[in-house]
Scaffold this motif. Structure first.
Motif, PDB file in Angstrom:
ATOM      1  N   THR A  85     -30.906   9.587  11.095  1.00  0.00           N
ATOM      2  CA  THR A  85     -32.040  10.384  10.656  1.00  0.00           C
ATOM      3  C   THR A  85     -31.593  11.324   9.554  1.00  0.00           C
ATOM      4  OG1 THR A  85     -33.808  11.868  11.405  1.00  0.00           O
ATOM      5  CG2 THR A  85     -31.630  12.183  12.397  1.00  0.00           C
ATOM      6  N   THR A 111     -34.607   2.550  16.312  1.00  0.00           N
ATOM      7  CA  THR A 111     -35.084   3.811  16.870  1.00  0.00           C
ATOM      8  C   THR A 111     -34.187   4.226  18.036  1.00  0.00           C
ATOM      9  OG1 THR A 111     -36.620   2.770  18.438  1.00  0.00           O
ATOM     10  CG2 THR A 111     -37.454   3.258  16.214  1.00  0.00           C
ATOM     11  N   VAL A 133     -38.233   6.011  12.945  1.00  0.00           N
ATOM     12  CA  VAL A 133     -37.454   5.818  11.723  1.00  0.00           C
ATOM     13  C   VAL A 133     -38.024   4.680  10.869  1.00  0.00           C
ATOM     14  CG1 VAL A 133     -35.763   4.237  12.783  1.00  0.00           C
ATOM     15  CG2 VAL A 133     -35.084   5.669  10.846  1.00  0.00           C
ATOM     16  N   TYR A 134     -38.112   4.922   9.554  1.00  0.00           N
ATOM     17  CA  TYR A 134     -38.676   3.982   8.570  1.00  0.00           C
ATOM     18  C   TYR A 134     -40.133   3.621   8.891  1.00  0.00           C
ATOM     19  CZ  TYR A 134     -33.622   3.332   8.067  1.00  0.00           C
ATOM     20  OH  TYR A 134     -32.269   3.540   7.946  1.00  0.00           O
TER      21      TYR A 134
END
Length: 370
Positions: A85, A111, A133-134
């Motif tokens: 992150t 994740t 995430v993303y």
């Protein structure tokens, strides 16, 4: 063909559209402290995101710090989070006098891995801070089960998940709180900005005090707060950008399919998984490169693109535990070697926005197929 080409490029309103808003700001001479544009944007985002309590901040990091603060966690308590992150996720924990504890990511979706979270829990564990995430959504059910069984607040860093829904349910209604970033690199932005969301109307007053120095009225300060207020210029940009978000998201969805058309079947290329029932925020296009199967490393591809002024990002690399403040912190994992140690050497984000043209795609395709 625009050069240089970066991973992100912000949507912007037309300059002519700013004038009536600016004239209103100049006429009112109210620049901050909950002006009319601020309140209008806050209400619009509450509707757009389907979240009952949605409160604006001057940036996402302050919003994340406030989200942790609102649960009154004990000093020195541990907060389990992901090392994959942006540094602000871990910093928000540390700034609150708490200790970040890093758990591994799932190799499938990158994740926070629920089994690794469970393995990281100690008597000092005070909360879980997970990251979509993303734009890939965490294992919501598994993390909620862990949080409920251990009596832990569950907070989501949703900086990459603006507008995401899961089986029709808005992403900001999961867990105990979610934080969105409106930095210029995000799908929706206010130049700088953020939002703290919860499913509970009663949180509104608590967040208000934390965001505004604990001020109740002209003569009373009832708690310890911070200056997290968004100003009228930021709110103006948000109000003008919000109507453009869906068109940009659809443009990126088409770009995603274009990338997938030549990447999906390449040996050694692993894309983020499709998640049934999830509406993708279209924030990033991330992939992993296995050098043995693909024949080249992630860094080889990165440099080849860079030589053409196409700036992909090794995002996230380094990971949080590579940074000086957290160097040496263990990564709790259910695997012999943390999956994230391999992921960080393989992950790459490609340019992903409405400014990516057909010629750009052709050059990126040529790099991967060469």
């Amino acid at each position: 063909m625009s050069r240089p080409l970066y991973v992100a490029s912000p949507i912007l309103p037309k300059l002519d559209d700013l004038r009536p808003y600016l004239e209103g700001i100049w006429d009112r001479r109210m620049l901050t402290n909950g002006g009319p544009l601020h309140d209008e944007l806050e209400e619009a985002l509450s509707r757009h995101l389907g979240i009952p309590t949605a409160m604006l901040f001057n940036n996402g990091t302050i919003a994340l710090m406030t989200a942790l603060r609102m649960f009154d966690l004990p000093s020195g308590g541990e907060v389990i989070t992901t090392p994959l992150t942006f540094a602000a996720t871990a910093h928000a924990i540390s700034w609150n006098g708490l200790a970040p504890v890093f758990a591994d990511v799932s190799p499938d979706d990158l994740t926070l891995d629920p089994a690794s979270v469970e393995a990281a829990i100690t008597p000092k564990t005070s909360a879980i801070l997970a990251v979509h995430v993303y734009g890939t959504v965490c294992d919501l059910d598994a993390l909620q089960d862990i949080a409920t069984r251990h009596g832990l607040p569950l907070i989501y860093d949703a900086a990459h998940a603006f507008g995401t829904t899961v089986s029709g349910r808005p992403i900001g209604t999961f867990g105990d709180a979610s934080v969105f970033s409106f930095h210029a690199t995000k799908l929706f932005h206010t130049f700088e900005g953020g939002l703290l969301a919860t499913n509970r109307e009663e949180d509104r007053q608590t967040i208000y005090y934390l965001r505004n120095f604990g001020i109740k009225n002209e003569e009373e300060v009832v708690g310890i707060g911070i200056n997290g207020k968004m100003n009228e210029l930021q709110a103006m940009i948000g109000l003008l950008n919000l109507p453009q978000v869906e068109d940009e998201r659809q443009t990126r969805a088409k770009l995603r399919q274009n990338y997938k058309s030549f990447l999906s079947d390449l040996p050694g290329i692993r894309l983020q998984p499709d998640q049934p029932g999830v509406s993708n925020s279209e924030q990033y296009f991330a992939l992993q490169i296995d050098p043995e199967k693909f024949g080249r490393t992630r860094d080889d591809v990165y440099e080849a693109l860079k030589s053409m002024d196409i700036f992909a990002r090794k995002y996230f690399h380094p990971i949080c535990t590579d940074f000086e403040p957290y160097r040496g912190y263990p990564i709790h994992s259910v695997w012999p070697q943390p999956a994230v140690d391999l992921v960080k050497t393989r992950v790459l984000c490609l340019p992903f926005h409405g400014g990516v043209e057909e010629q750009d795609i052709a050059q990126i395709r040529a790099v991967f197929l060469s």
